[in-house]
Design an enzyme around this catalytic site. Sequence first.
Site, PDB file in Angstrom:
ATOM      1  N   ASP A  21      27.499  78.266  -1.057  1.00  0.00           N
ATOM      2  CA  ASP A  21      26.261  77.720  -1.619  1.00  0.00           C
ATOM      3  C   ASP A  21      25.849  76.467  -0.850  1.00  0.00           C
ATOM      4  OD1 ASP A  21      24.157  77.443  -3.326  1.00  0.00           O
ATOM      5  OD2 ASP A  21      25.336  77.126  -5.135  1.00  0.00           O
ATOM      6  N   HIS A 213      27.537  76.219 -13.572  1.00  0.00           N
ATOM      7  CA  HIS A 213      27.144  75.948 -12.184  1.00  0.00           C
ATOM      8  C   HIS A 213      25.909  75.049 -12.241  1.00  0.00           C
ATOM      9  CE1 HIS A 213      26.629  77.512  -7.897  1.00  0.00           C
ATOM     10  NE2 HIS A 213      25.444  76.964  -8.131  1.00  0.00           N
ATOM     11  N   HIS A 215      23.320  71.969 -10.912  1.00  0.00           N
ATOM     12  CA  HIS A 215      22.754  71.236  -9.780  1.00  0.00           C
ATOM     13  C   HIS A 215      22.330  69.871 -10.305  1.00  0.00           C
ATOM     14  CE1 HIS A 215      22.191  74.424  -6.541  1.00  0.00           C
ATOM     15  NE2 HIS A 215      22.807  75.063  -7.530  1.00  0.00           N
ATOM     16  N   CYS A 246      19.291  76.180  -2.536  1.00  0.00           N
ATOM     17  CA  CYS A 246      19.203  77.634  -2.496  1.00  0.00           C
ATOM     18  C   CYS A 246      18.022  77.986  -1.605  1.00  0.00           C
ATOM     19  CB  CYS A 246      19.022  78.219  -3.890  1.00  0.00           C
ATOM     20  SG  CYS A 246      18.838  80.015  -3.852  1.00  0.00           S
ATOM     21  N   ASN A 255      24.166  70.946  -5.232  1.00  0.00           N
ATOM     22  CA  ASN A 255      25.023  71.293  -6.367  1.00  0.00           C
ATOM     23  C   ASN A 255      25.738  70.036  -6.843  1.00  0.00           C
ATOM     24  OD1 ASN A 255      25.343  74.492  -6.308  1.00  0.00           O
ATOM     25  ND2 ASN A 255      25.240  73.764  -4.206  1.00  0.00           N
TER      26      ASN A 255
HETATM   27  P1  HMG Z   1      16.134  94.535   0.789  1.00  0.00           P
HETATM   28  O1  HMG Z   1      15.294  94.148   1.949  1.00  0.00           O
HETATM   29  O2  HMG Z   1      15.454  95.036  -0.442  1.00  0.00           O
HETATM   30  O3  HMG Z   1      17.251  95.553   1.277  1.00  0.00           O
HETATM   31  O4  HMG Z   1      17.021  93.281   0.425  1.00  0.00           O
HETATM   32  P2  HMG Z   1      17.306  97.135   1.254  1.00  0.00           P
HETATM   33  O5  HMG Z   1      18.275  97.549   0.211  1.00  0.00           O
HETATM   34  O6  HMG Z   1      15.893  97.693   1.186  1.00  0.00           O
HETATM   35  O7  HMG Z   1      17.893  97.450   2.712  1.00  0.00           O
HETATM   36  C1  HMG Z   1      17.138  97.109   3.889  1.00  0.00           C
HETATM   37  C2  HMG Z   1      18.057  97.038   5.102  1.00  0.00           C
HETATM   38  O8  HMG Z   1      18.983  95.985   4.941  1.00  0.00           O
HETATM   39  C3  HMG Z   1      18.897  98.295   5.328  1.00  0.00           C
HETATM   40  O9  HMG Z   1      19.039  98.435   6.740  1.00  0.00           O
HETATM   41  C4  HMG Z   1      20.245  97.929   4.759  1.00  0.00           C
HETATM   42  O10 HMG Z   1      21.329  98.623   5.351  1.00  0.00           O
HETATM   43  C5  HMG Z   1      20.323  96.462   5.105  1.00  0.00           C
HETATM   44  P3  HMG Z   1      18.238  99.589   7.527  1.00  0.00           P
HETATM   45  O11 HMG Z   1      18.709 100.864   6.894  1.00  0.00           O
HETATM   46  O12 HMG Z   1      16.794  99.283   7.258  1.00  0.00           O
HETATM   47  O13 HMG Z   1      18.677  99.363   8.939  1.00  0.00           O
HETATM   48  N1  HMG Z   1      21.177  95.774   4.135  1.00  0.00           N
HETATM   49  C6  HMG Z   1      22.244  95.007   4.441  1.00  0.00           C
HETATM   50  N2  HMG Z   1      22.787  94.629   5.600  1.00  0.00           N
HETATM   51  C7  HMG Z   1      23.895  93.848   5.528  1.00  0.00           C
HETATM   52  N3  HMG Z   1      24.468  93.448   4.363  1.00  0.00           N
HETATM   53  C8  HMG Z   1      23.920  93.796   3.192  1.00  0.00           C
HETATM   54  C9  HMG Z   1      22.764  94.599   3.208  1.00  0.00           C
HETATM   55  N4  HMG Z   1      22.001  95.094   2.222  1.00  0.00           N
HETATM   56  C10 HMG Z   1      21.046  95.812   2.790  1.00  0.00           C
HETATM   57  N5  HMG Z   1      24.490  93.396   2.051  1.00  0.00           N
HETATM   58  C11 HMG Z   1      19.075  92.367  -0.460  1.00  0.00           C
HETATM   59  C12 HMG Z   1      17.903  93.310  -0.681  1.00  0.00           C
HETATM   60  C13 HMG Z   1      19.816  92.231  -1.750  1.00  0.00           C
HETATM   61  C14 HMG Z   1      19.974  92.966   0.616  1.00  0.00           C
HETATM   62  C15 HMG Z   1      18.520  91.007   0.038  1.00  0.00           C
HETATM   63  O14 HMG Z   1      17.557  90.577  -0.869  1.00  0.00           O
HETATM   64  C16 HMG Z   1      19.563  89.940   0.169  1.00  0.00           C
HETATM   65  O15 HMG Z   1      20.447  90.008   1.011  1.00  0.00           O
HETATM   66  N6  HMG Z   1      19.484  88.888  -0.663  1.00  0.00           N
HETATM   67  C17 HMG Z   1      20.470  87.799  -0.675  1.00  0.00           C
HETATM   68  C18 HMG Z   1      19.839  86.482  -0.971  1.00  0.00           C
HETATM   69  C19 HMG Z   1      20.894  85.400  -1.120  1.00  0.00           C
HETATM   70  O16 HMG Z   1      22.009  85.505  -0.639  1.00  0.00           O
HETATM   71  N7  HMG Z   1      20.525  84.312  -1.803  1.00  0.00           N
HETATM   72  C20 HMG Z   1      21.392  83.185  -2.031  1.00  0.00           C
HETATM   73  C21 HMG Z   1      22.473  83.455  -3.062  1.00  0.00           C
HETATM   74  S1  HMG Z   1      21.967  83.246  -4.768  1.00  0.00           S
HETATM   75  C22 HMG Z   1      22.249  81.601  -5.084  1.00  0.00           C
HETATM   76  O17 HMG Z   1      22.486  80.853  -4.176  1.00  0.00           O
HETATM   77  C23 HMG Z   1      22.297  81.105  -6.483  1.00  0.00           C
HETATM   78  C24 HMG Z   1      23.716  80.801  -6.934  1.00  0.00           C
HETATM   79  O18 HMG Z   1      24.324  79.829  -6.099  1.00  0.00           O
HETATM   80  C25 HMG Z   1      23.740  80.287  -8.363  1.00  0.00           C
HETATM   81  C26 HMG Z   1      22.652  79.283  -8.697  1.00  0.00           C
HETATM   82  O19 HMG Z   1      22.651  78.145  -8.196  1.00  0.00           O
HETATM   83  O20 HMG Z   1      21.801  79.668  -9.499  1.00  0.00           O
HETATM   84  C27 HMG Z   1      24.600  82.047  -6.877  1.00  0.00           C
HETATM   85 MG    MG Z   2      24.007  76.790  -6.606  1.00  0.00          MG
END
Ligand code: HMG
Ligand code: MG
Length: 307
Positions: A21, A213, A215, A246, A255
């Site tokens: 994070d 969690h 912030h 984020c 955080n």
């Molecule tokens: P999407 O564009 O809808 O993906 O994203 P998709 O399912 O349509 O797939 C599109 C392409 O991406 C495909 O490739 C997949 O294979 C590839 P293609 O067939 O077109 O060549 N793909 C991947 N490649 C590698 N690793 C993967 C993956 N998934 C699909 N895992 C998706 C949907 C969920 C993947 C995207 O939105 C994403 O990665 N989001 C992550 C965002 C993120 O990490 N945000 C930060 C974390 S949350 C946070 O910080 C809050 C927290 O700390 C708590 C708080 O503070 O509240 C937890």
């Molecule tokens: Mg966080």
Amino acid sequence: MRVPAPGLPARVRIHEVGARDGLQNESATVPVEVKAEFVRRLAGAGLTTVEATSFVHPKWVPQLADAAELYPMLKDLTGVDLPVLVPNERGLDRAVELGVRRIAVFGSATETFAARNLNRTVDESLAMFEPVVARAREAGMHVRGYLSMCFGDPWEGAVPEAQVVRVAKALVDLGCEELSLGDTIGVATPGQVRSLLAGLNAAGVETGRIGVHFHDTYGQALSNTLAALEHGVTTVDASAGGLGGCPYAKSATGNLATEDLVWMLDGLGIETGVDLAALTATSVWMADRLGRPSPSRTVRALSHKEQ
Ligand code: HMG
Ligand code: MG
């Protein structure tokens, strides 16, 4: 000076999120060797849960595109849990291939953040998590469920408690053993924390599986933590040096800093197993790598004292 307060737990498990994070929001790429060293130092400071990285789409979080390179570099670290974030089956496949044993899915209590962070509605994201949690549990992995925007959302404003409870319950029903309640933009105050925890208990989610969690955007993270501890929560997320934010919620500042948390817990006589001096030195080292001082008041106070 240690002065314990009544009604608090004897021990708290800190779920350290600095390497995930904390770093995910950094625009300049941090070399993978530096990330590995950061995780090692955090573990060396006594943290037993160090969230290492995310197996998400590299285009969505470019900073963590090196997850498959980083994770094997940590293989020899024993006695420390190294969970990773996994949003979907593609992410799970990548994690399983590398021998990951603990994962976290990450849902949202609000539609806007679900769309921005996961490109899905809230219910579509739950459907995306379902096979991930099922397969992971079948393989004997530990699954945490993050829930973001539990108190406020930058686009939708105050988030109704019933909305949070519904998604939290759904994550537990999917099979998440642990739930982490995210105040992603740091707007909560202690009364809201108490109310949500009671609301979750009333819906059948036991306190024992809830982590918090926070912030520190409005300086409330420690007050909110104390309210959660008074309710019986014993798992608290924090980020070394207060790193983080984020990438998909611009108003999320750092955080809760792990050092600020440890300072409070130490003072209350609550065990964490963390060596505050070693942790502070780690955050000062990381701040040097990032080229700016840590925002943690405890890091600043303690490192200033050493000079
Ligand atoms: P999407 O564009 O809808 O993906 O994203 P998709 O399912 O349509 O797939 C599109 C392409 O991406 C495909 O490739 C997949 O294979 C590839 P293609 O067939 O077109 O060549 N793909 C991947 N490649 C590698 N690793 C993967 C993956 N998934 C699909 N895992 C998706 C949907 C969920 C993947 C995207 O939105 C994403 O990665 N989001 C992550 C965002 C993120 O990490 N945000 C930060 C974390 S949350 C946070 O910080 C809050 C927290 O700390 C708590 C708080 O503070 O509240 C937890
Ligand atoms: Mg966080």
